[in-house]
Every structure is written in C-alpha cells, then in structure tokens.
Design an enzyme around this catalytic site. Structure first.
Site, PDB file in Angstrom:
ATOM      1  N   GLU A  31      -3.548  15.110  20.124  1.00 46.73           N
ATOM      2  CA  GLU A  31      -2.481  15.751  19.358  1.00 46.73           C
ATOM      3  C   GLU A  31      -2.659  15.396  17.883  1.00 46.73           C
ATOM      4  OE1 GLU A  31       1.405  16.038  22.185  1.00 46.73           O
ATOM      5  OE2 GLU A  31       1.188  14.134  21.156  1.00 46.73           O
ATOM      6  N   ASP A  35       7.390  13.386  15.556  1.00 50.85           N
ATOM      7  CA  ASP A  35       6.315  13.484  14.560  1.00 50.85           C
ATOM      8  C   ASP A  35       6.769  13.827  13.138  1.00 50.85           C
ATOM      9  OD1 ASP A  35       4.996  13.477  17.000  1.00 50.85           O
ATOM     10  OD2 ASP A  35       4.278  15.537  16.828  1.00 50.85           O
TER      11      ASP A  35
END
Lengths: 506, 506
Positions: free
Chosen positions: A204, A26
């Site tokens: 998420e 990420d």
C-alpha cells in the site's frame, strides 16, 4: 478484548496532529503552497473505527500547530469511499482545467483512489482556492485497470522527463505501478517495480521522492517508500523503503535489502510533501498499526500522526567493513514548543541515588506542567559486557512505561514493554501488549538517542537519525509527568530535557 | 541480570539433543553413512558459556535417540578453535588420502574453519573409521584469503559439474562465497552470492541443498540457508533462506524477498545432512539465540538442538492473488516416542467448562508421566472479527507459559509471551522476556497447528509446515504437566494429543 475508555483519553497530544472527531488513518495529499503545509487524511467522521473514509483536512504554517478545516473531498455516496492519494500544484495548468484568473499557486489537483466494492480506480479533483474546496473531474476515473486492489496514487513532477509520474500500489501482486502523464488526466504505463524485502499480505501507499544527502544538499537519491501489512517484522503494518535511481521510466533499487523506515510498530503509510519550500524532503506517518488501530483507547477521535520528519540519506555503518546508504529521519525542530527550563542545559552523568548496589538513578524530573509532553537526549556509552539503561515514564497515579536500553558487544537493543503497562489497566489487546524492540549495531563508542514523549506517542531517534522507533502507549489515569533515568554498569549522559506544550493555533 | 539455576534444570528434553556437558551452539558436519546419522556440534566443554569451541559428536539411527561420543575434532592449542563446518563422504577417494582398504562409506572428510585471533581459514580432517576419529590434513589450510571473518564451510557434491562445491560466509561483506574443488584439497573461487532480505551485523553458516517439491519428489529446487545475527526481525540471530537455481558456478535466487526459515527466536545455524539415505533434505537448527544463549538457566550443559526436520518446497498463498515457493518444515515423526493414550484419537471441540461467559475451556489434560514432553494439534477456524485461542502449558507448581492465537480478518497472529512467565522466577534476562510473535495470512478457512513441547523447547508448525516457530521457555520449579486449551468466539478442534518419552539409547 473489551475496550473501556481511559480517564486521560480526553487529553490530546501537545504537538502530534489528531483529527477533531472520528477515525483517522493514512496521511493524504501532502502539499505545500503559499506558505501553508496542507495535511489531508483518511477520515471516518461517522464512527471511531475504520470505514467509509473521506478526506479530512488540516493546515499549518510551522508543521507543529494545526488548524482543522472542513472535509476536503467527500464520498459521492454511501457505497463509495475516497481512499488515499496525493495532491500536486498544477501551477502551469497542464490539466487545462484551471481558469487563467486562478493564481498558479492556488491550482491544486488531488489524485486519489475511488473505492467501491471490488473495484478501485484513480480519480482526480480540482481546487482553485489553494486546496480547501475540491470538485471531482467530470470524466473520472483517469486510471482504471479493472482491479479490486489498485490504490494509493502518489504523483510528482519529473522535470528530466517533463511529465507527471504516478506511483500506485498493485497491492496483492506485490508491485508498484509507475505511470506517466502530461496533464494529470491521461496516464500511460511506464513500468512495474517488483520489490524486495518483506512482502507480507499486500503493498500500500507507495511514495517516490528525491532525498538529499545528509552532508551535501546538491546530491540526491530517489527513495521509494512502501507500506506493507500485515507482515511487519514486529507484527501488523510497517513502512519499508528502497534507495535507488529513477530515470523517468524505471525505478531501480541500488540493492535488494530490507530497509525499514521506522522500526517501531506505529509508523505507517508514510508520505512526503509535494513542493516543499526549500526543495527538501519532509514527510509524516500515521502513528498506529492495523493490528489494533480500531481498538486503542479513544473518546471523540482515534489515532494521531507522527511528528513531521525531515529526510536525508547517509552511509550508515553496519559493521566494521560495510556501510549502507540509509534513510535519515529527524523530527521537526521543537524548540518553539519548549517550556523554559533551568536544567535544560545541564548534563547529568553521576548517580544521585542508588536503588540497588549496582543501579544508579542518574536523573529524575517531575514536570511542571501537565501536557504529558517532553523530550530528552541520552548518550549511552558502548560496553562489551551487558549493561542496562532504563528510562521510566510515569504518571501521577504511578502507572508507567519503560524504555530499556541493553548494551553489549552485539550492540544496543532498545525496547518498550507495552505488556507490562497493562497491569491494572481497563484496556487490553493481545496484539498491542508486546515488548517492541529494535537493535543498533556496535559501530560507535557512544549511542546517541533522542526521545519525544507526547501523551501516548513515543518517537525515538538514534545515531543521529539513522534509526527511528515510533510506538504508542496508553497509561491509565493520567499523562506522564515524571522522567527517571537509571543505569546499571555503564556511563550515560542525560541532557536537553525539555517540557513541551501546545502552541496557540495560528 | 543475575542467573540462578532453576530446580528443573537437571531435566533434559526427552527428544531434543543436548550435549553431555558444556556449552553447545551450531550443528556441524551433518553426515549420514552406514545407517548412522552423525551430528557434530560446536562444543566448549570447559565452561557453560561460548568460547574455544571444538567438535562434539553424537550419533543416531532414528534421529530421535542420540548417543554421545568423544570429541571428534580437538583444537590443537588454546589459541586456536575448531569453528563450524561440515562433513562429506569421500567414497571415491577424490582426496587421494584414503587407503584402498578403507571402506568407501567409512571415508569421511570434515571441512571446517580454524579460528585464531584475527584470522579464519578453511581446514580439513580425515576419518577412516566412519566419522569417529579425525586426523587433520598435513597441509592445512586448504582455503585462506587472509580474512578475519571468513567461515562456516558447507560442502556438497555437485554431480552436474562433477565437483565438490563449498559455500562459505564472507561474514562482514554480506556475501556467500562459492568455491569448487575436484579433491576437497584444492579450491578455486566460483562466484560470490550477494543476498537479499535482512543483512543485520553479519552472515554465518550458509548451507546449500537441493530440496524436493512437496508433491513431486523428482522435482527439486536449490535452497540456500543463511544465518544472520544480530539483526533478526525479532531480535538477535535467525535463519533466512533463498530459493533458486545453482548451475555449478552461480546461485541465482528466484527473487529478492525475505524468507525466514523459522519465525521464532530459537532456531539458528540450520544445516542439512549430507548423503541422506532417501536423497531427501533433512536438517536441524540450534534452539537458541546469541542474545541470551550464554545466560539461560543451565547446570551441567547449556542449550539444545531443534528436532530434526524434513524439508520440501511448496507454493504457499500469500493472499488471494499471489503464491510464494516456500520452504516446508516438518518435524521428524515422533510416533515411536508416544505413550499410548486413551484419548489420542479423540477430537475435542465442545466447551467442557466456562471460565467466563465468553471463554470455553475445550480441553484439559494432566499428563501421566513427568517427561515434560508432549505434542498436540489444533484446527482453528478462520473468522473475520477477533477471536482468541489460548493454550496454557503449566507445571505442578502453577507456573505456566501460554501460546496465544488471535484470529481476525487479517489472519492469525501466534505469540508466546515469555515476559509473563518471569513472574516469581529467579531467572531474568531483558532480551529473553519478550512476547515472540508470528503471523499467518488469512488464506484458508481452517488454520492447522502442530505443537511439540519438550521441557524448555516449543516447536510449532502451521499450515502443514509452511510456517515454523521455535522458542525456548523456562518454567521455574518443574516441567510442564498440564495442557489446557480455551477459546473465545471461535471453533477449535484439539486432537492427536500424545505424551512423549525418551527412548532407550540404541
């Protein structure tokens, strides 16, 4: 499912960010300050697979050239990890943790998830040097509800309610928690947003951002990005979004439809930059998928970010009667990375060779350089009976991947068959080798398409940014160097073909 | 994109309904009366592609053996078509159109869309012989709002509000219209339901039905099926559903999540039977997709229905924290069609041959008959690091299709690669040759799978009906006759393997 390195793994994408070493996932802490775009990212520098992440760090002044820095936030121990989060500029020292001598633009606060086995808390860290060295807050955590899966805080300053607002995933409850704070230290619960669309296994990486209208920068909508996986329509992980209103307490989605921020398999965990210089919405995604991110070919590092994108919203027609206010994604301008080209301004529409009685090769170009990076545009004419346009992207060893465009009365179906490129490859993964596909409704007479190829990343944008489609592909024995466009029973224009090259680091 | 017939096209599925001649799409008018299950269907008997539909008709007493009948409703002219719709038993003669001498069970009313260029209305027709011969109502249409895309009425008797209730698609507005009537002739607007989940290009074929809980037949929920296309997650057309409440005026969905009734590419336009003998919910889908339905291999007829399914609802875990009240789909019991087999009761778990150091062939069977139809069950053990189970379905010419099961800590990914079976095939379609895939979360220690292969239809059910996955495939040069199951790094049981054969028509 054996993984053996390809010969071309050493070659990095020309313009897509990659970490110096280790496994990246990420994007984190996106913040702009003092002329610098900061990109932090989940990094495991001990290995080429996910595990024990900390925050890697890179900076750029143009969003195309990136400079690697030392890790910005390190895990305090082997059984703790620094999971995803964000950064803000605390220019007014709301936290009270900055010295008055620290320039207001240098006051960077990171808000992130501290992960231990069975417990995730929101912690903060302070940087007084504009985002290079961080010191964890001495009274961490700042938000702890005792849960195992509660993570990925993204914070913005909400001027109207005069507070910091955090969105954070209540992952397995399929909720986005909204929290407010005057000082980044004390947080109180504002609301929980229960999503619509796909749930999959977990939520998420929420990201709340105000996004201007395409044709009116003064008008804005709130967009909530939400990453979900597994459970993506095409398999694995993907990024959904909602368009709505935020009043300082509640986010209200305008409707309950599934909206997908990128229809490909490799655009996850999208985040936007805090404090962009023009106040507009810039973001980036991770160009991989949890289905296979640990196993794609790699040598010193694994995985790339997408190109940075500029976001707007625009009414996009779904059919003759209904429009949908949609996220518009446009890649950052690549013109500074283009090699001069004699034919860039040319438009190719006439067949130059017949490869069968009905198939015309309308464009072919052998790239001069060996960057494996180029971009091109297509205008594909809408037709009612099936027609096909094929873009072949080949390397000198004759390995290639195809983009296929099938146009009929139902619209345009775009696909990349990653199964076909396996033939002869030393690399194989049963969740990677699918034919990824997307669809554009038949609401226009010409479908405009912009494609960027960069070693192993393909980003495609259609209908002036209304549809994005990002997919990785791995050619064996060399990067792509030949672009061939052929068509069957339709009229296609090929134009704005440019080779792209890495820029000298600033 | 040339289509040439395969050699095995003459062979029909053993148990899946196919029309005698012509092109078939949506199931219509599903009604049970006097011991007979009626299946009407969109039929173009002039051609093998869609166009000018009327209502074909078949009946069954066991939902496995079907008898063809004359067309039930014919288009009055070449510029009118009989589009999709439903049937009800008007046993109390609410319409006033039946003679008292007509048995109450023989009073069948069809409600359907009359389509002309630019205009769709809801019309009705009466049958006094239990559903064989219909006479259009003399004052048609019974519902006309002047729209071009307003179709596919499905009517039920809502006892609580003592009225007939129609659901009908306001296709391009993405709404389901609810209308009420005391007599099937006079209709008034009750409400419009605005969906959630995928919109795609248009809504079609709504179907409202009360569905019992899996473990308690007395408890029921309202389920609204809705067909959408193009715009399916995997491309083309698919069937979404909502679970909620209906009070006689409004349908209220329990939440706004995308629920897909069948995760494959070939299960569209799902409808349920009116007046089932045990009051439970039985339905059927069209086993094709508008992306390629006009072009799959065919000789005298084109396309099949799915097997009839029995529907319930059950809480299905999405992860360790959250469950979702989900549609449970189970195929009709096939035991009367099973050939006796010596090894049907056996469970195979041990490798009988190694095809590589790590891959075990655990089961192989050459079918005795040549029906191309068989069923089998698998129990696949959940594991955290990637493991694979491959089911190879081959014909005597060596052509085969594989079902792949990849299990890891994210769950089980199931796929059928229809691109691979093209090799050497005379048939090719760029929207058919994808690897269709679905996903089951890792919420159990063993994944149970039930697969039915029937010439060119593959129906797969996992986790006791919580996931359905229907896909067609077309093997060249003969139907499948050999089943081979191999595994890599996991423990799989193969059991209940049965050859299936067509039943003598009643």
């Amino acid at each position: 499912m054996t993984v053996i390195a390809n010969r071309n793994e050493g070659q990095r994408p020309a313009l897509h960010f990659t970490p110096k070493i280790g496994f990246m996932n990420d994007p984190n802490g996106l913040v702009y300050s003092k002329g610098v775009w900061h990109l932090y990212y989940q990094l495991n520098d001990r290995n080429l697979v996910a595990g024990h992440p900390e925050w890697g760090h890179a900076t750029s002044t143009d969003l195309l050239t990136w400079k690697w820095h030392e890790k910005a936030i390190k895990a305090p121990s082997d059984h703790e990890s620094i999971f995803s989060g964000c950064c803000v500029v605390d220019c007014n020292n709301t936290s009270g943790e900055f010295d008055e001598s620290t320039g207001s633009d240098d006051r960077i606060v990171a808000i992130y998830t501290l992960h231990t086995q069975g417990h995730q808390t929101q912690d903060i860290a302070f940087s007084s040097d504009g985002g290079y060295i961080f010191t964890p807050y001495k009274h961490n955590p700042v938000l702890d509800i005792g849960w195992a899966d509660f993570r990925d805080p993204k914070v913005l300053w909400h001027a109207l309610s005069n507070q910091w607002v955090m969105v954070v995933a209540k992952c397995h409850q399929f909720k986005v928690g909204f929290y407010g704070s005057p000082d980044l230290v004390h947080w109180h619960h504002l609301s929980d947003f229960e999503g619509a669309g796909v749930r999959g296994y977990q939520y998420e990486m929420p990201n709340l951002v105000e996004v201007p209208f395409d044709d009116d920068n003064q008008r804005k909508k709130w967009v909530l990005f939400l990453s979900i996986g597994p459970g993506a329509p095409l398999g694995g992980s993907f990024t959904q979004y909602y368009v709505g209103e935020f009043d300082g307490t509640n986010f209200t989605s305008d409707d309950n439809y599934l909206r997908t921020a990128d229809l490909g398999k490799d655009w996850y965990a999208a985040q936007t930059w805090f404090n962009s210089p023009d106040g507009k919405a810039y973001g980036i995604g991770w160009a991989s998928n949890w289905q296979y991110c640990n196993r794609v070919p790699a040598e010193r590092y694994r995985s790339a970010m997408s190109l940075p994108r500029k976001f707007t919203v625009r009414e996009v027609p779904l059919n003759a009667n209904t429009k949908s206010l949609s996220l518009i994604s446009r890649p950052i301008d690549l013109s500074i990375a283009r090699l001069p080209s004699n034919d860039a301004a040319m438009v190719y529409t006439n067949g130059s060779a017949k490869i069968s009685p009905s198939i015309d090769v309308i464009y072919q170009r052998h790239m001069q350089g060996s960057t494996g990076a180029f971009e091109f545009k297509l205008n594909i004419k809408s037709v009612t009976s099936p027609a096909r346009v094929t873009v072949d992207i080949a390397n000198p060893s004759g390995r290639s991947v195809q983009l296929n465009f099938v146009v009929d009365d139902q619209g345009m179906f775009i696909s990349m068959d990653r199964g076909r490129i396996r033939t002869g490859s030393s690399w194989d993964h049963p969740l990677f080798d699918d034919k990824v596909c997307m669809w554009v409704p038949s609401t226009q007479t010409v479908y405009d398409v912009h494609v960027i190829i960069d070693v192993y990343v393909c980003e495609l944008f259609a209908i002036d940014g209304a549809y994005a489609f990002t997919n990785t592909f791995f050619l064996q024995d060399g990067v792509a160097s030949t672009l061939t466009v052929s068509q069957e029973v339709t009229d296609t224009e090929v134009f704005d073909v440019y080779e792209l090259c890495p820029l000298a680091s600033a």
